[in-house]
Write a protein that holds these residues in place. Structure first.
Motif, PDB file in Angstrom:
ATOM      1  N   PRO A 156       0.803  -1.228   0.000  1.00  0.00           N
ATOM      2  CA  PRO A 156       0.000   0.000   0.000  1.00  0.00           C
ATOM      3  C   PRO A 156       0.834   1.275   0.000  1.00  0.00           C
ATOM      4  O   PRO A 156       0.288   2.361  -0.220  1.00  0.00           O
ATOM      5  N   ALA A 157       2.134   1.155   0.217  1.00  0.00           N
ATOM      6  CA  ALA A 157       2.994   2.341   0.175  1.00  0.00           C
ATOM      7  C   ALA A 157       3.205   2.833  -1.252  1.00  0.00           C
ATOM      8  O   ALA A 157       3.704   3.941  -1.459  1.00  0.00           O
ATOM      9  N   TYR A 158       2.838   2.003  -2.235  1.00  0.00           N
ATOM     10  CA  TYR A 158       3.011   2.357  -3.642  1.00  0.00           C
ATOM     11  C   TYR A 158       1.675   2.270  -4.371  1.00  0.00           C
ATOM     12  O   TYR A 158       0.796   1.486  -3.994  1.00  0.00           O
ATOM     13  N   LYS A 159       1.558   3.031  -5.443  1.00  0.00           N
ATOM     14  CA  LYS A 159       0.399   2.899  -6.315  1.00  0.00           C
ATOM     15  C   LYS A 159       0.429   1.529  -6.983  1.00  0.00           C
ATOM     16  O   LYS A 159       1.488   1.029  -7.342  1.00  0.00           O
ATOM     17  N   SER A 160      -0.741   0.926  -7.144  1.00  0.00           N
ATOM     18  CA  SER A 160      -0.866  -0.341  -7.848  1.00  0.00           C
ATOM     19  C   SER A 160      -1.455  -0.081  -9.229  1.00  0.00           C
ATOM     20  O   SER A 160      -2.446   0.637  -9.371  1.00  0.00           O
ATOM     21  N   PHE A 161      -0.835  -0.655 -10.255  1.00  0.00           N
ATOM     22  CA  PHE A 161      -1.285  -0.491 -11.629  1.00  0.00           C
ATOM     23  C   PHE A 161      -1.997  -1.754 -12.103  1.00  0.00           C
ATOM     24  O   PHE A 161      -1.715  -2.856 -11.638  1.00  0.00           O
ATOM     25  N   ASP A 162      -2.913  -1.592 -13.058  1.00  0.00           N
ATOM     26  CA  ASP A 162      -3.544  -2.775 -13.649  1.00  0.00           C
ATOM     27  C   ASP A 162      -2.482  -3.675 -14.274  1.00  0.00           C
ATOM     28  O   ASP A 162      -2.543  -4.897 -14.171  1.00  0.00           O
ATOM     29  N   VAL A 163      -1.533  -3.058 -14.968  1.00  0.00           N
ATOM     30  CA  VAL A 163      -0.374  -3.776 -15.496  1.00  0.00           C
ATOM     31  C   VAL A 163       0.801  -3.362 -14.613  1.00  0.00           C
ATOM     32  O   VAL A 163       1.377  -2.303 -14.777  1.00  0.00           O
ATOM     33  N   ASP A 164       1.147  -4.215 -13.657  1.00  0.00           N
ATOM     34  CA  ASP A 164       1.969  -3.810 -12.518  1.00  0.00           C
ATOM     35  C   ASP A 164       3.392  -4.363 -12.554  1.00  0.00           C
ATOM     36  O   ASP A 164       4.144  -4.181 -11.611  1.00  0.00           O
ATOM     37  N   CYS A 165       3.780  -5.033 -13.642  1.00  0.00           N
ATOM     38  CA  CYS A 165       5.042  -5.784 -13.600  1.00  0.00           C
ATOM     39  C   CYS A 165       6.253  -4.890 -13.351  1.00  0.00           C
ATOM     40  O   CYS A 165       7.097  -5.200 -12.509  1.00  0.00           O
ATOM     41  N   THR A 166       6.356  -3.775 -14.056  1.00  0.00           N
ATOM     42  CA  THR A 166       7.547  -2.939 -13.931  1.00  0.00           C
ATOM     43  C   THR A 166       7.534  -2.153 -12.629  1.00  0.00           C
ATOM     44  O   THR A 166       8.579  -1.969 -11.987  1.00  0.00           O
ATOM     45  N   ASN A 167       6.374  -1.699 -12.207  1.00  0.00           N
ATOM     46  CA  ASN A 167       6.237  -1.055 -10.905  1.00  0.00           C
ATOM     47  C   ASN A 167       6.743  -1.977  -9.797  1.00  0.00           C
ATOM     48  O   ASN A 167       7.463  -1.551  -8.890  1.00  0.00           O
ATOM     49  N   PHE A 168       6.388  -3.255  -9.875  1.00  0.00           N
ATOM     50  CA  PHE A 168       6.831  -4.239  -8.883  1.00  0.00           C
ATOM     51  C   PHE A 168       8.345  -4.419  -8.913  1.00  0.00           C
ATOM     52  O   PHE A 168       9.012  -4.435  -7.870  1.00  0.00           O
ATOM     53  N   ILE A 169       8.924  -4.536 -10.099  1.00  0.00           N
ATOM     54  CA  ILE A 169      10.374  -4.716 -10.208  1.00  0.00           C
ATOM     55  C   ILE A 169      11.100  -3.494  -9.661  1.00  0.00           C
ATOM     56  O   ILE A 169      12.116  -3.615  -8.958  1.00  0.00           O
ATOM     57  N   SER A 170      10.587  -2.301  -9.956  1.00  0.00           N
ATOM     58  CA  SER A 170      11.201  -1.088  -9.417  1.00  0.00           C
ATOM     59  C   SER A 170      11.152  -1.077  -7.898  1.00  0.00           C
ATOM     60  O   SER A 170      12.118  -0.681  -7.226  1.00  0.00           O
ATOM     61  N   GLN A 171      10.040  -1.514  -7.326  1.00  0.00           N
ATOM     62  CA  GLN A 171       9.953  -1.592  -5.867  1.00  0.00           C
ATOM     63  C   GLN A 171      11.000  -2.551  -5.303  1.00  0.00           C
ATOM     64  O   GLN A 171      11.616  -2.275  -4.261  1.00  0.00           O
ATOM     65  N   CYS A 172      11.189  -3.681  -5.965  1.00  0.00           N
ATOM     66  CA  CYS A 172      12.193  -4.643  -5.514  1.00  0.00           C
ATOM     67  C   CYS A 172      13.588  -4.035  -5.563  1.00  0.00           C
ATOM     68  O   CYS A 172      14.383  -4.175  -4.616  1.00  0.00           O
ATOM     69  N   LEU A 173      13.896  -3.342  -6.659  1.00  0.00           N
ATOM     70  CA  LEU A 173      15.210  -2.705  -6.797  1.00  0.00           C
ATOM     71  C   LEU A 173      15.405  -1.641  -5.719  1.00  0.00           C
ATOM     72  O   LEU A 173      16.485  -1.520  -5.132  1.00  0.00           O
ATOM     73  N   ARG A 174      14.355  -0.875  -5.464  1.00  0.00           N
ATOM     74  CA  ARG A 174      14.434   0.142  -4.422  1.00  0.00           C
ATOM     75  C   ARG A 174      14.666  -0.497  -3.063  1.00  0.00           C
ATOM     76  O   ARG A 174      15.443   0.011  -2.240  1.00  0.00           O
ATOM     77  N   ALA A 175      13.979  -1.615  -2.787  1.00  0.00           N
ATOM     78  CA  ALA A 175      14.185  -2.321  -1.517  1.00  0.00           C
ATOM     79  C   ALA A 175      15.615  -2.805  -1.379  1.00  0.00           C
ATOM     80  O   ALA A 175      16.120  -2.957  -0.261  1.00  0.00           O
ATOM     81  N   GLY A 176      16.283  -3.018  -2.513  1.00  0.00           N
ATOM     82  CA  GLY A 176      17.683  -3.422  -2.509  1.00  0.00           C
ATOM     83  C   GLY A 176      18.652  -2.254  -2.441  1.00  0.00           C
ATOM     84  O   GLY A 176      19.844  -2.422  -2.705  1.00  0.00           O
ATOM     85  N   ASN A 177      18.140  -1.056  -2.134  1.00  0.00           N
ATOM     86  CA  ASN A 177      18.981   0.126  -1.891  1.00  0.00           C
ATOM     87  C   ASN A 177      19.358   0.870  -3.166  1.00  0.00           C
ATOM     88  O   ASN A 177      20.269   1.695  -3.153  1.00  0.00           O
ATOM     89  N   ALA A 178      18.666   0.620  -4.269  1.00  0.00           N
ATOM     90  CA  ALA A 178      18.943   1.379  -5.488  1.00  0.00           C
ATOM     91  C   ALA A 178      18.471   2.820  -5.310  1.00  0.00           C
ATOM     92  O   ALA A 178      17.338   3.046  -4.878  1.00  0.00           O
TER      93      ALA A 178
END
Length: 290
Positions: A149-171
């Motif tokens: 819920p900290a991020y917007k969810s998109f109907d087509v969410d694949c890249t948003n999800f990958i960006s969140q993962c990268l950010r969680a990894g300190n990018a």
């Protein structure tokens, strides 16, 4: 209706394991391709667990449509190596006078709408960071079948999800508020590279500031926390992204993804409804700042 759906689901589960009376499942293209892909890797599904949840119903004349989701767990044996692949499938069943006559997967479009943008990488700012692969993968495991819920969810969410993962990894993020510049998310706005598949692919191939990556030639070279980009039609415009969260017996990547929510899925996506023989891939390993 519920009993009929349960019966159909049990039939599909048994088919994955037993592969009997296969011709009656010719319309289940994903099932056929998944089994074929596993055999080519000297692997097989030895057990399947699945549970469903009705998400909505509507009437159309004398017919009733039931939308429901199914969470699958595939227990896969690859010689003496075992792992569990998971996915959430969206389906729609049609009933006529209380009898089911059609039950098919709702084909989520994992291919993102293309935006005519170029990524600007003109920053002179130096952003030091060390990519934490473990934290990126932990995030991918935590949120693979739900939405933070900290991020917007998109109907087509694949890249948003990958960006969140990268950010969680300190990018590190940079470039706001210009959406065509850098890679960033602020809560009510974001860069094209954060949420659009082809834009992230362009960013990873060119960035010299902040989040950076190096393209490699083969999937075997990837580490956990790395990214795979998919061009399903082979037309040069990439439309899906995944993150590597594991490896199979032969060191080939297993990936997590959104839109068609998947966990430890084989990287090649041959069982995807979007797969075509023209598919092209790009493999990016994330690098620390120099």
């Amino acid at each position: 209706m519920r009993n009929q759906l349960v019966t159909r689901l049990n039939e599909r589960i048994n088919q994955y394991v037993n592969e009997t009376d296969f011709l009656q499942y010719r319309d289940e293209k994903k099932m056929v391709n998944k089994i074929k892909s596993l055999k080519e890797r000297f692997a097989e599904i030895v057990h399947v667990k699945a549970w469903g949840n009705v998400t909505g119903t509507f009437e159309q004349g004398h017919r009733t449509a039931v939308d429901y989701s199914v969470h699958y767990q595939y227990f896969i044996k690859q010689k003496k190596f075992f792992y569990i692949e998971e996915e959430v499938e969206q389906r729609r069943a049609w009933f006529d006078q209380g009898q089911i006559y059609e039950d098919k997967e709702v084909l989520n479009n994992v291919q993102e709408a293309m935006l005519p943008v170029e990524i600007q990488l003109d920053s002179q700012e130096r952003l030091e960071y060390s990519y934490d692969r473990l934290k990126a993968v932990q995030y991918a495991e935590r949120w693979w079948n739900s939405r933070n819920p900290a991020y917007k969810s998109f109907d087509v969410d694949c890249t948003n999800f990958i960006s969140q993962c990268l950010r969680a990894g300190n990018a590190p993020r940079w470039g706001a508020p210009n959406r065509s510049r850098g890679w960033w998310y602020t809560g009510n706005n974001w860069s094209y590279s954060w949420a659009v598949a082809n834009s992230l692919r362009l960013y990873l191939s060119k960035s010299k500031t902040g989040l950076q990556a190096r393209e490699v030639k083969s999937p075997e070279e990837l580490l956990i926390g790395d990214v795979i980009c998919y061009d399903f039609e082979g037309d040069g415009r990439f439309n899906h992204n995944t993150i590597v969260t594991g490896k199979d017996l032969y060191g080939m990547p297993l990936v997590n993804a959104h839109t068609s929510d998947s966990r430890l899925r084989y990287w090649a996506y041959e069982d995807s409804t979007a797969y075509t023989p023209n598919i092209k891939y790009k493999f990016f390993t994330i690098v620390d700042s120099n």
